[in-house]
Enzyme design. Sequence first.
Site, PDB file in Angstrom:
ATOM      1  N   ARG A 140       6.533   9.656  -5.533  1.00  0.00           N
ATOM      2  CA  ARG A 140       6.954   9.816  -4.134  1.00  0.00           C
ATOM      3  C   ARG A 140       7.937  10.984  -3.991  1.00  0.00           C
ATOM      4  O   ARG A 140       8.894  10.928  -3.226  1.00  0.00           O
ATOM      5  CB  ARG A 140       7.577   8.527  -3.593  1.00  0.00           C
ATOM      6  N   SER A 195       4.837   1.050   3.546  1.00  0.00           N
ATOM      7  CA  SER A 195       5.814   0.658   2.514  1.00  0.00           C
ATOM      8  C   SER A 195       7.168   1.286   2.825  1.00  0.00           C
ATOM      9  O   SER A 195       7.292   2.509   2.864  1.00  0.00           O
ATOM     10  CB  SER A 195       5.343   1.117   1.135  1.00  0.00           C
ATOM     11  N   GLU A 216      11.425   4.726   0.932  1.00  0.00           N
ATOM     12  CA  GLU A 216      10.367   5.729   0.854  1.00  0.00           C
ATOM     13  C   GLU A 216      10.294   6.478   2.181  1.00  0.00           C
ATOM     14  O   GLU A 216       9.894   7.634   2.228  1.00  0.00           O
ATOM     15  CB  GLU A 216       9.031   5.030   0.559  1.00  0.00           C
TER      16      GLU A 216
END
Length: 345
Positions: free
Chosen positions: A162, A232, A328
């Site tokens: 990420r 998420s 995230e």
Amino acid sequence: MSRQKYSLKPWNSFGIAAYANRISMVDSVEVLCQCWQQSAQQNEPVLLLGEGSNVLFLQDFDGHVLINRIKGISITERANAWSLHVGAGENWHQLVETTLNRGIAGLENLALIPGCAGSAPIQNIGAYGVELEQVCEYVDIVYLPDGTGQRLNVAECQFGYRNSVFKNHYRDGYAIIAVGLSLKKNWQPVLSYGDLRNLDPQTVTPRQVFDAVCRMRHSKLPDPKINGNAGSFFKNPLVSATVATELSIQYPDMPQYLQECGDVKLAAGWLIDCCSLKGFRLGGAAVHKQQALVLINAGAASGQDIVILARIVRQRVAEKFNVWLEPEVRFIAAHGETDAVGVIE
């Protein structure tokens, strides 16, 4: 006389009722650079968005929002692979469907990831055992002050979990305008996660993998049109092998995924679920009942409602497992992106 503000509610999948001074749709590199330069001359903050599927507005944005709609998909056949050149403003899931409909496999595990193609390299998007890094050939960027273009190969993108070079060195003053993908003709299914393990690697088709991924995502993830969310919310944390071993002794059923670097990835959703937080609500924000990794706008939530809930989730997980979760989702303050971890500490 008060200045007119423009709603950002249609431009963030959380459905947060924030406002911007200006919003412009840009469909070419020239217009993108022109808009950016005009704002720069006026010392006006600029925010680039695709579909707003991975942002949380903490407050109104005191500047100019540019919606990237630079489109176009070109496909070139090579001896061993298909090469794709994709405009940054193309919808990611539609791209996945387009390739499958053309008989080109390789993106099926990444089905239904919200957002545009241009956002994919920033996060190095991934799901069900596949990350963008594995199929990315290059990323085209433009230096907004003078319109100079540059092509970065996959190594120069510095992809991580990420993470990418676009989150630091090429964050300010640059924009992604296109992504180059290479999809091998010698397709090998990736069936290491979830219900995909039930498929037969000898007979499975790319379409069957795609359908299974769509079913899993639909069953676990809420529709942003019904409950605003950014998918998420937290990254799956990486811990050392030593820490992972200690945790597995305490929690034998804890999912763990060994990484090539030697660290171990834990499932953030599982950690949150173990803290009995599914369905936990605070103001207009809540932890999703089916997938604890997703925080939702359960009813007129503000950005601060989501922040307070995220802080509580992070603290509970740390108290139980001594593992600190990191968002995230990108946090956007009045003048631009701000440190998400710092906000919820």
